[in-house]
Design a protein around this motif. Structure first.
Motif, PDB file in Angstrom:
ATOM      1  N   HIS A  88       0.825  -1.226   0.000  1.00 16.44           N
ATOM      2  CA  HIS A  88       0.000   0.000   0.000  1.00 16.44           C
ATOM      3  C   HIS A  88       0.849   1.262   0.000  1.00 16.44           C
ATOM      4  O   HIS A  88       0.397   2.330  -0.440  1.00 16.44           O
ATOM      5  CB  HIS A  88      -1.047  -0.016   1.112  1.00 16.44           C
ATOM      6  N   GLU A 136       1.375   7.762   6.937  1.00 10.64           N
ATOM      7  CA  GLU A 136       0.481   8.283   7.966  1.00 10.64           C
ATOM      8  C   GLU A 136       0.689   7.568   9.307  1.00 10.64           C
ATOM      9  O   GLU A 136       0.848   8.208  10.339  1.00 10.64           O
ATOM     10  CB  GLU A 136      -0.958   8.083   7.502  1.00 10.64           C
ATOM     11  N   SER A 160      -0.312   9.945   3.025  1.00 12.94           N
ATOM     12  CA  SER A 160      -1.116   8.779   3.424  1.00 12.94           C
ATOM     13  C   SER A 160      -0.256   7.512   3.513  1.00 12.94           C
ATOM     14  O   SER A 160      -0.522   6.643   4.336  1.00 12.94           O
ATOM     15  CB  SER A 160      -2.330   8.568   2.521  1.00 12.94           C
ATOM     16  N   ALA A 161       0.782   7.434   2.680  1.00 11.19           N
ATOM     17  CA  ALA A 161       1.654   6.255   2.734  1.00 11.19           C
ATOM     18  C   ALA A 161       2.333   6.139   4.099  1.00 11.19           C
ATOM     19  O   ALA A 161       2.460   5.043   4.642  1.00 11.19           O
ATOM     20  CB  ALA A 161       2.716   6.327   1.643  1.00 11.19           C
ATOM     21  N   LYS A 191       0.231  14.587  -0.927  1.00 13.43           N
ATOM     22  CA  LYS A 191      -0.849  13.824  -0.303  1.00 13.43           C
ATOM     23  C   LYS A 191      -0.585  12.317  -0.288  1.00 13.43           C
ATOM     24  O   LYS A 191      -0.794  11.646   0.717  1.00 13.43           O
ATOM     25  CB  LYS A 191      -2.151  14.089  -1.070  1.00 13.43           C
ATOM     26  N   GLY A 192      -0.121  11.777  -1.410  1.00 14.78           N
ATOM     27  CA  GLY A 192       0.137  10.346  -1.527  1.00 14.78           C
ATOM     28  C   GLY A 192       1.160   9.892  -0.510  1.00 14.78           C
ATOM     29  O   GLY A 192       0.995   8.863   0.164  1.00 14.78           O
ATOM     30  N   TYR A 193       2.241  10.685  -0.407  1.00 15.85           N
ATOM     31  CA  TYR A 193       3.304  10.366   0.552  1.00 15.85           C
ATOM     32  C   TYR A 193       2.758  10.442   1.971  1.00 15.85           C
ATOM     33  O   TYR A 193       3.092   9.638   2.827  1.00 15.85           O
ATOM     34  CB  TYR A 193       4.479  11.336   0.399  1.00 15.85           C
ATOM     35  N   GLU A 206       1.242   1.911  -3.622  1.00 10.41           N
ATOM     36  CA  GLU A 206      -0.011   2.384  -4.224  1.00 10.41           C
ATOM     37  C   GLU A 206      -0.313   3.836  -3.850  1.00 10.41           C
ATOM     38  O   GLU A 206      -0.753   4.620  -4.686  1.00 10.41           O
ATOM     39  CB  GLU A 206      -1.171   1.486  -3.780  1.00 10.41           C
ATOM     40  N   ASN A 207      -0.064   4.180  -2.583  1.00  9.60           N
ATOM     41  CA  ASN A 207      -0.339   5.550  -2.149  1.00  9.60           C
ATOM     42  C   ASN A 207       0.577   6.558  -2.840  1.00  9.60           C
ATOM     43  O   ASN A 207       0.158   7.634  -3.234  1.00  9.60           O
ATOM     44  CB  ASN A 207      -0.171   5.675  -0.632  1.00  9.60           C
TER      45      ASN A 207
END
Lengths: 151, 83
Positions: free
Chosen positions: B8, B48, B45-46, B41-43, B11-12
């Motif tokens: 994931h 988080e 959530s990756a 944002k992707g980083y 994917e994030n």
């Protein structure tokens, strides 16, 4: 020495055992474990599983785990095969074979390798289910099983 | 540095690997993670939940305080679920 393979294609347990045993007559017991793709996760139906891995490191980790097993039990040989890629319910995922003169060591070593593999080898499962797609979460109970061998 | 992402995390972030120069003010894995988190944002959530991130430097598991260098291959991924 143990045989370690990380591969996309399926494996044949009978052929793997035959290859390990050959003409040897000093083996008292063979334990095999085969992990399969289940068709359910909780109340959801699993349609497909994708196994991702870290090429290179996956093999390395399996080698380390098998080396530790060989130091702890008098293994006469063994095999670990772990698949990656797209799998479907009923498909084989993982194979562990241990050969020993006596059964206790063969059972324990196979169990040790499986427990360690689950928490220490870099593989990740993603399931496609009737309730959506998700990455399988690591279980606390699996880490506890690995820890128990550290005693 | 060569950064690798799996499961994931991959994917994030939206890619499986990227090259990056080690910024001057970063010395360990934990600082690199904070730096990456600020990239978008992707980083975010990756990375988080840090409890759910495992790191390997040059294919060996390390802790967040592990010191990194320009030549390292650093892989980020969730806890393993093989078997």
């Amino acid at each position: 020495m143990m045989k370690i393979l990380v591969q996309e294609h399926n494996f044949d347990i009978t052929a793997e055992i035959a290859g390990l045993v050959g003409k040897r007559t000093d083996i008292g017991g063979i334990v095999t474990f085969t992990g399969l793709v289940r068709d359910f996760h909780g109340s959801h139906k699993v349609q497909k599983m994708t196994l991702e891995h870290f090429p290179g490191m996956a093999e390395k980790q399996l080698e380390t785990i098998c080396k530790t097993a060989q130091e702890r039990w008098p293994l006469l040989g063994g095999t670990v095969i772990h698949r990656y890629g797209q799998l479907f319910p009923g498909d084989q995922i993982v194979l562990v074979i241990t050969l020993c003169a006596h059964r206790e060591a063969a059972f324990e070593a196979a169990s040790f390798i499986m427990d360690w593999l689950k928490t220490d080898a870099p593989f990740w499962k993603k399931e496609e289910t009737s309730g959506g797609d998700h990455w399988v979460e690591a279980k606390k109970s699996d880490s506890l099983k690995t820890e128990k061998w550290q005693k | 540095m060569n950064l690798l992402y799996f499961a994931h995390v991959r994917e994030n972030i939206g890619c499986s690997s990227e090259q990056m120069s080690l910024p001057d003010n970063i010395s360990n894995v934990g600082e690199l993670m904070s730096h990456l988190r600020a990239k978008g944002k992707g980083y975010q959530s990756a990375f988080e939940n840090e409890d759910n991130i495992r790191v390997a430097v040059n294919q060996l598991y390390v802790n967040f305080d592990h010191v990194i260098s320009e030549q390292d291959e650093i892989a980020f991924f969730p806890p393993m679920t093989g078997g």
